[in-house]
Write an enzyme that holds these catalytic residues in place. Structure first.
Site, mmCIF file in Angstrom:
data_model
loop_
_atom_site.group_PDB
_atom_site.id
_atom_site.type_symbol
_atom_site.label_atom_id
_atom_site.label_comp_id
_atom_site.label_asym_id
_atom_site.label_seq_id
_atom_site.Cartn_x
_atom_site.Cartn_y
_atom_site.Cartn_z
ATOM 1 N N SER A 25 0.864 -1.172 0.000
ATOM 2 C CA SER A 25 0.000 0.000 0.000
ATOM 3 C C SER A 25 0.899 1.220 0.000
ATOM 4 O O SER A 25 2.107 1.088 0.155
ATOM 5 C CB SER A 25 -0.896 -0.017 1.241
ATOM 6 O OG SER A 25 -1.785 1.072 1.223
ATOM 7 N N ARG A 44 -0.463 -4.213 -6.736
ATOM 8 C CA ARG A 44 -1.678 -4.794 -6.167
ATOM 9 C C ARG A 44 -2.878 -4.028 -6.716
ATOM 10 O O ARG A 44 -2.831 -2.803 -6.828
ATOM 11 C CB ARG A 44 -1.637 -4.650 -4.636
ATOM 12 C CG ARG A 44 -2.770 -5.347 -3.883
ATOM 13 C CD ARG A 44 -2.602 -6.835 -3.904
ATOM 14 N NE ARG A 44 -3.575 -7.521 -3.066
ATOM 15 C CZ ARG A 44 -4.760 -7.961 -3.512
ATOM 16 N NH1 ARG A 44 -5.102 -7.778 -4.773
ATOM 17 N NH2 ARG A 44 -5.591 -8.597 -2.708
ATOM 18 N N THR A 89 -7.196 1.549 4.546
ATOM 19 C CA THR A 89 -6.808 0.808 5.750
ATOM 20 C C THR A 89 -7.754 1.061 6.915
ATOM 21 O O THR A 89 -8.174 0.125 7.599
ATOM 22 C CB THR A 89 -5.366 1.181 6.154
ATOM 23 O OG1 THR A 89 -4.520 0.955 5.029
ATOM 24 C CG2 THR A 89 -4.895 0.337 7.312
ATOM 25 N N CYS A 96 -0.271 -6.767 -17.071
ATOM 26 C CA CYS A 96 0.350 -7.536 -15.987
ATOM 27 C C CYS A 96 1.655 -6.856 -15.580
ATOM 28 O O CYS A 96 2.564 -6.713 -16.388
ATOM 29 C CB CYS A 96 0.638 -8.971 -16.410
ATOM 30 S SG CYS A 96 1.569 -9.850 -15.133
ATOM 31 N N CYS A 130 4.329 -14.225 -10.724
ATOM 32 C CA CYS A 130 3.092 -13.559 -10.282
ATOM 33 C C CYS A 130 3.279 -12.824 -8.945
ATOM 34 O O CYS A 130 3.889 -13.338 -8.016
ATOM 35 C CB CYS A 130 1.982 -14.590 -10.171
ATOM 36 S SG CYS A 130 0.415 -13.889 -9.643
ATOM 37 N N CYS A 138 -1.421 -9.666 -7.748
ATOM 38 C CA CYS A 138 -2.121 -8.373 -7.802
ATOM 39 C C CYS A 138 -3.563 -8.531 -8.243
ATOM 40 O O CYS A 138 -4.373 -7.663 -7.995
ATOM 41 C CB CYS A 138 -1.373 -7.376 -8.687
ATOM 42 S SG CYS A 138 -1.627 -7.606 -10.460
ATOM 43 N N CYS A 160 -5.234 -9.576 -13.817
ATOM 44 C CA CYS A 160 -5.680 -10.388 -14.952
ATOM 45 C C CYS A 160 -7.062 -10.974 -14.698
ATOM 46 O O CYS A 160 -7.881 -11.067 -15.612
ATOM 47 C CB CYS A 160 -4.664 -11.493 -15.248
ATOM 48 S SG CYS A 160 -4.236 -12.520 -13.830
#
Lengths: 249, 547
Positions: B58, B303, B339, B493, B516, B519, B522
């Site tokens: 984050s 993310r 958050t 991606c 990978c 996140c 896709c």
């Protein structure tokens, strides 16, 4: 038969280590730590010997900060029966660790001490050999196969250009190589059980060992970055560059 | 194939899926309530990352409102909220210039802190464990379990040590069934089990489609001379076209660290767009490079985040479980913060679950009190008031800014209408109808290629395991995605997972699942929803430090 397995808490092998800005060492703040992979192999081997009925008890030992308890819990989740933490915030060098282990071996009297051949952080590859020397025990380093029979231990070692099998009286010191075994996954129920296994904490003072560093780290540097490659026009230019620029031929 | 071996079963009162701020707050609050009431309550948290915080990414600036409610003495407990925000800057970038914009009220950060959310979660995890919560990192919840009546009765962790074809390998360990009276799904944005639960119980029936953004972030250690601890800079505009929603953040943390990132709305329409490349060229802007030059990049990650807000919230409870945090969509887009909402939703869910377990002897059934409690909380008002801001950017950057100003200053969030959201995967236009984008080559100093970035995310997956990116139709990547959209997955991606390779019989889509970053882009953006992201073996994925 009792087996003692020292395990070290190191930066996880997936983490790309980074040198601190002041070049005093490697950045450890909030970095993922894990058990040294060679030590995992050592624990696995000891646990397999226990499962095969060859060994009766597996004791895991770790030397260092309080968080090494987590490493010991991992060892116990794989199958070690109990753990001993030699708790200290001091920087520990291989000789100090070997002395601490000797003090513990004097108390515990194990028949075998199985260590990782080296730790992936300092790559020293010294602790096992130093321990064998301090205790005046036979040693077999870089083990890729261990067999116990008739009071002796036979170890196949990975050496330059082949394999060597040696037979030793016990007690003895063995250090593991990569091909000795493939450690199991710690399962959830075993991780839970490990939380309840006994974990004893001692200090270097209580063991009567001086762990003061004998070596001083002058500077830690990252490897130099590789510069980009260039395309050469023909063989003549390549030979010329190899000869005059790279100076390798 | 042989019938799979039976799994071991472990029973808990509550099982929490995911050790992020929402799940951990839920677990902490449950234990606090149990302690106060003198009741036994077993709470277990499973986390697919190798440790708590390993998959957390984050900005982050956090508002401590929910934390104050959960652990009022967080300062004494050593919470890693070390850098109060001292200044907010909001810039509109053009290619060569930057203009200061007035900071919108939602973006004022007095009283807020710049943190590493990963480190914050590590700390929250310690607080939870001290209260007796069992946390198991390295175990991925791979399957939702249902009882005979169709209610959720827990989850199963994935098998470890499977071969690529799904058969057991030499070190195979069967997963474990974790049964619970109530299961809290706190997987973060686009959770794979939440997705299954939403479909099973039709939780999105009365909701707009969820919309998303993709956030890509780097951590830099910069020249102390240009470091201004506590400064936050946000930008909109260049390098994005005005019809694409997105912007950047740049936060000055402690120890000369700077957290820099770029968010692109996944409702973008031009399939040639690459969020990764937009971020890389953004860093070369004079207003940004002046901070980074001479510094070094430490970490990288990405993310997806939920942007749909109020009108995209699904039904939050169902028999046997609840959705909390960003997997439900609790994120305040104009505030650029989630958050505090994730934590608050987790805490309200815990309160409701605790009451429910006291009222219903076996704890089964649906915790309807959760949504009621949320509606009565500050979270609901906050999310309702800003509900029209994000969707108004469908009218472009200028339309969105103009509408948002009216909505915020004149209507004060009380407009008698609610703008609709549309699913991101339907927004792509055919490649032939859009202008290609010419991205500059990385310079290796400020901008980098994708693979060297993935390298420092420390991501890894055990090599021999089934691919965790499942295609419903194996022909779609070529026949639809390549033919119509010029293979957008190779660009959206951020980890280079999707790679078009030339084979003798034509192009083929290769899936480098090992890269990978979890996140979920896709799973969200694929135009025919052909890609299904499922959990790989536990412990795999990125190992973010200080992210």
């Amino acid at each position: 038969m009792k087996i003692l397995v020292p395990v070290k808490r190191v930066v996880d092998y997936n983490v790309k280590v980074r040198v601190k800005a002041d070049q005093s060492g490697v950045e450890l703040a909030n970095v993922k730590m894990a058990m040294n992979p060679f030590d995992e192999i050592a624990i696995e081997e000891a646990v397999r010997m226990k499962e095969a009925g060859v060994a009766s008890e597996v004791v895991a030992v770790s030397c260092g900060v309080a968080q090494c308890q987590e490493t010991l819990r991992t060892a116990m989740a794989i199958g070690a029966d109990r753990g001993i933490l030699v708790s200290t915030d001091a920087e520990l060098q291989p000789l100090a660790v070997a002395k601490l282990l000797k003090a513990l071996c004097d108390k515990e009297s194990p028949d075998l001490i199985i260590l990782g051949k080296q730790a992936i952080d300092d790559d020293a590859n010294q602790t096992g050999q130093m321990l064998a020397a301090l205790m005046n025990l036979p040693q077999a380093t870089f083990a890729s196969k261990v067999t116990v029979a008739e009071g002796k231990v036979s170890v196949m070692r990975e050496i330059d250009g082949g394999l060597e099998t040696i037979s030793m009286h016990m007690p003895a010191v063995i250090t593991t190589d990569l091909r000795l075994n493939e450690p199991r996954y710690a399962t959830l129920p075993n991780i839970m059980k490990a939380k309840k296994k006994p974990l004893e904490t001692v200090t270097p003072d209580a063991l009567g060992v001086d762990v003061a560093a004998r070596l001083t780290t002058v500077k830690v540097l990252e490897p130099a970055g590789r510069s980009a490659g260039v395309m050469v026009a023909d063989v003549a230019q390549l030979v010329d560059k190899l000869k005059n620029e790279a100076k390798v031929i | 194939m042989d019938a799979p071996m039976a799994r071991e079963v472990m029973e808990y009162d509550v099982v929490v899926v995911g050790a992020g701020p929402a799940g951990l707050s839920s677990a902490i609050r449950l234990k606090q309530l149990a302690d106060a009431a003198g009741r036994e309550l077993s709470v277990c948290v499973v986390e697919k990352g190798s440790e708590v915080g390993a998959h957390i990414l984050s900005g982050a600036v956090i508002e401590p409102r929910a934390l104050n409610e959960l652990l009022p003495d967080w300062k004494e407990r050593g919470a890693p909220l070390n850098t109060p925000v001292t200044e907010d800057r909001f810039l509109l970038l053009s290619k060569h210039g930057a203009r200061k914009l007035p900071t919108p009220p939602q973006m004022h950060n007095e009283g807020n802190y710049i943190v590493s959310l990963g480190n914050f979660c590590r700390w929250l995890g310690e607080q939870a464990e001290a209260l007796g919560v069992e946390i198991y990192p390295g175990f991925a919840a791979a399957e939702v379990l249902f009882d005979d009546l169709g209610a959720v009765r827990g989850i199963a962790t994935g098998d470890m040590g499977l071969n690529r074809d799904g058969t057991p390998g030499p070190n195979h360990e069967r997963g474990i069934e974790l049964h619970a009276r109530q299961t809290v799904f706190s997987e973060g944005c686009r959770g794979s089990l939440s997705k299954a639960v939403m479909a099973r119980f039709d939780l999105r029936h009365n909701a707009d489609p969820q919309t998303y953004g993709l956030g890509i972030k780097e951590l830099w250690e910069i020249d102390p001379a240009v470091h201004e601890r506590g400064l936050t800079v946000h930008t909109v505009g260049w390098p994005l076209a005005s019809d694409t929603y997105g912007g950047s953040f740049l936060y000055h943390l402690e120890d000369n660290l700077v957290s820099i990132g770029f968010v692109v709305g996944l409702d973008y329409s031009n399939p040639h767009l690459s969020p990764y490349e937009e971020f890389q060229r953004f860093k070369t802007h004079s207003e940004i490079r002046r901070y980074l030059e001479g510094g070094r990049r430490i970490s990288y990650g990405a993310r997806a985040l939920s942007e749909g807000g109020f009108q995209s919230l699904p039904k939050l409870s169902f028999p046997g479980g609840v959705l909390v945090g960003d997997t439900a969509g609790f994120l305040n887009v104009p505030k650029i913060k989630g958050t505090h909402m994730a934590m608050k939703s987790g805490m309200e869910a815990a309160d409701a679950i605790f009451d429910h377990l006291a009222d219903v002897p076996d704890g089964s059934g649906e915790v309807t009190g959760y949504a009621e409690r949320l509606r009565a909380s500050w979270l609901w008002d906050e999310l309702y008031q800003v509900r029209n801001i994000r969707p108004s950017f469908r009218w472009g950057l200028w339309g969105g800014i103009a509408y948002s100003a009216i909505d915020t200053y004149v209507l004060r969030g009380r407009a008698p209408w609610t703008l609709k959201n549309h699913a991101d995967h339907t927004q792509l236009k055919p490649a032939s109808a859009c202008a290609p984008i010419d991205y500059p080559k990385p310079d290796g100093k400020l901008s980098f290629d994708r693979l060297s970035s993935v390298f420092i995310s420390a991501t890894n997956h055990a090599e021999e395991q089934p691919c965790h990116l499942q295609l419903k139709d194996s022909a779609a990547p070529i026949q639809i995605n390549l033919a119509t959209y010029n293979a957008p997955e190779t660009r959206y991606c951020p980890a280079g997972v999707y790679e078009l390779v030339e084979a003798d019989d034509g192009p083929r889509m290769q899936i480098n699942a090992q890269n990978c970053l979890h996140c979920k882009t896709c799973d969200i953006k694929d135009p025919t929803q052909n890609i299904n992201w499922v959990t790989p073996e536990g412990g795999g994925g990125p190992n973010y430090p200080n992210m």
